[in-house]
Design a protein around this motif. Structure first.
Motif, mmCIF file in Angstrom:
data_model
loop_
_atom_site.group_PDB
_atom_site.id
_atom_site.type_symbol
_atom_site.label_atom_id
_atom_site.label_comp_id
_atom_site.label_asym_id
_atom_site.label_seq_id
_atom_site.Cartn_x
_atom_site.Cartn_y
_atom_site.Cartn_z
ATOM 1 N N ARG A 40 -6.022 6.696 3.990
ATOM 2 C CA ARG A 40 -5.578 5.376 3.828
ATOM 3 C C ARG A 40 -3.937 5.337 4.313
ATOM 4 N NH1 ARG A 40 -6.970 3.063 -1.860
ATOM 5 N NH2 ARG A 40 -8.851 4.250 -1.915
ATOM 6 N N THR A 43 -3.489 5.166 8.063
ATOM 7 C CA THR A 43 -3.132 4.014 8.702
ATOM 8 C C THR A 43 -1.811 3.513 8.800
ATOM 9 O OG1 THR A 43 -3.843 2.816 6.746
ATOM 10 C CG2 THR A 43 -5.548 3.239 8.480
ATOM 11 N N TRP A 44 -1.153 3.670 7.474
ATOM 12 C CA TRP A 44 0.081 3.112 7.383
ATOM 13 C C TRP A 44 1.118 4.230 8.335
ATOM 14 C CZ3 TRP A 44 -0.142 -1.550 6.256
ATOM 15 C CH2 TRP A 44 -0.829 -1.911 5.134
ATOM 16 N N HIS A 93 -7.030 -0.145 7.488
ATOM 17 C CA HIS A 93 -6.866 0.094 6.239
ATOM 18 C C HIS A 93 -7.689 -0.581 5.428
ATOM 19 C CE1 HIS A 93 -4.493 1.258 2.831
ATOM 20 N NE2 HIS A 93 -4.605 -0.077 2.424
#
Length: 110
Positions: A40, A43-44, A93
């Motif tokens: 995750r 993605t950020w 995400h």
């Protein structure tokens, strides 16, 4: 980077821009690995790096664009790709989070 080293982005007068673009040598592969591993955080980080990359390129090239608007064509591909990456962050995400929430199924042994 291979030929000019840390001075590869000397065309940008701002030291902060030069440091950021040199740091992409580490950040870009890190993003690729994290996204490839379906993390995750990847993605950020991809979205943040892309926003900073687009802002840095626009900021660093603004005086050339201001003097010669045809130079805008140099930033169009980066901007289109950047918008794609940023627009993909939330759906990616959610997909990665959905994968993490599902329990792993056991593979029957032969």
């Amino acid at each position: 980077m291979a030929r000019a080293g840390i001075h590869a982005h000397a065309m940008f007068p701002q030291v902060s821009s030069q440091v950021f673009f040199v740091s992409l040598v580490v950040l870009d592969p890190l993003v690729i690995v994290l996204v490839g591993l379906a993390r995750r955080e990847g993605t950020w980080l991809a979205g943040a790096v892309m926003v900073l990359d687009m802002c840095g390129n626009w900021w660093g090239n603004w005086h050339w664009i201001h003097d010669d608007p045809s130079q805008l064509m140099r930033l169009v591909p980066l901007t289109i790709f950047g918008v794609f990456v940023v627009a993909s962050v939330l759906p990616l995400h959610r997909a990665v989070a959905g994968m993490a929430d599902k329990p792993e199924t056991a593979v029957p042994s032969a």
